[in-house]
Design an enzyme around this catalytic site. Sequence first.
Site, short mmCIF file in Angstrom:
data_model
loop_
_atom_site.label_atom_id
_atom_site.label_comp_id
_atom_site.label_asym_id
_atom_site.label_seq_id
_atom_site.Cartn_x
_atom_site.Cartn_y
_atom_site.Cartn_z
N THR A 299 0.74 -1.13 0.04
CA THR A 299 0.02 0.21 0.02
C THR A 299 0.93 1.30 -0.12
OG1 THR A 299 -1.61 1.21 1.24
CG2 THR A 299 -0.17 -0.24 2.59
N ASP A 300 0.53 2.41 -0.62
CA ASP A 300 1.19 3.56 -0.57
C ASP A 300 1.13 4.26 0.88
OD1 ASP A 300 -1.58 4.27 -0.06
OD2 ASP A 300 -1.46 5.83 -1.86
N GLU A 301 0.42 3.66 1.70
CA GLU A 301 0.27 4.19 3.07
C GLU A 301 1.58 4.09 3.89
OE1 GLU A 301 -3.12 3.74 5.58
OE2 GLU A 301 -4.38 3.24 3.78
N LYS B 153 2.26 -3.40 7.17
CA LYS B 153 2.52 -3.58 5.76
C LYS B 153 3.89 -3.06 5.34
CE LYS B 153 -0.11 -4.57 3.26
NZ LYS B 153 -0.34 -5.82 2.58
N TYR C 123 -1.52 -0.35 11.09
CA TYR C 123 -1.70 -0.96 9.91
C TYR C 123 -0.54 -0.83 8.99
CZ TYR C 123 -3.08 -1.46 4.96
OH TYR C 123 -3.19 -1.55 3.43
#
Length: 340
Positions: free
Chosen positions: A126-128, A158, A154
């Site tokens: 994810t870009d997060e 990741k 979260y």
Amino acid sequence: MKTIIVTGGAGFIGSNFIFYLMDHHPEDRVVCIDKLTYAGNLSTLAHVLEKDNFRFCKTDICDREAVYRIFDEEKPDIVVNFAAESHVDRSIENPSVFLETNIIGTSVLMDACRKYGIGRYHQVSTDEVYGDLPLDRPDLFFTEETPIHTSSPYSSSKASADLLVLAYHRTYGLPVSISRCSNNYGPYHFPEKLIPLMIINALNDRPLPVYGEGKNVRDWLYVEDHCKAIDLVMRNGRVGEVYNIGGHNEMQNIEIVRLICKRLNKPESLITYVTDRKGHDLRYAIDPTKIHNELGWLPETKFADGIEKTIDWYLKNEAWWQPIISREYQTYYERMYGNR
């Protein structure tokens, strides 16, 4: 013919990826591994369950013995890992579940890949993991060289998984790739996420809870475009590389909510501003130059078209989402938004 294991395939993006594979590579065999937690829905896969080249396994990716047994039986060529706890609010409420699935589960899968041998392990990220960008710098974008700077349990889980994947490549020579995507939307999106939540609440004339002032910006990617990108990376992407996948569709959250109200002919008075999320990232925006230059991929779906298709899908598929919002999810919803 290739045998492809897809973990988390009963979830939103994983199921759409399975449909993409079945449509575009009918010669391949697809094996879905999913634990069927709250966001996994076997009914999503109903129309592929009986296909000869598809197998479903209700299995936790943290269960090493069960995962090894499936690998021993199937001898996969490619493994694509979508399996993850993925909701930021839930990670703030209960971080340990995210660490278990997103980190330990990833390590189990890669150990199985080492033991049984595979052509490619692909990690869907994810870009997060990059943190966020300031709202007043629209010229800034996430690239593959952007440092990891996580904001939530979260995104930290990741990022940890990504680093572990790259370490398995460097230490053991495992043939891996990673993709980091922007926010997806489209059919079968779980109702706790922004777009389906607003569609379903608006249809039921319920309040539309918006965090803070709704000014947070996300880069929206139609799920089928994402599936095409992953397919390209896992088959043709360079081993050991990270590829950013973005939609070039930046929108403020409040803009999306107002658009949905307009499309469904619902009053904006349904919008309710609630206490902002802890550590809420301001803006995500991906630069997909690398995947475009190397693999020729660009997003094909304009947001105006994609959101129209998504809203129409939810209007026509109440039989899919109604049972979901009637069960445990409703208790969670009241806990998250009821007193904010």
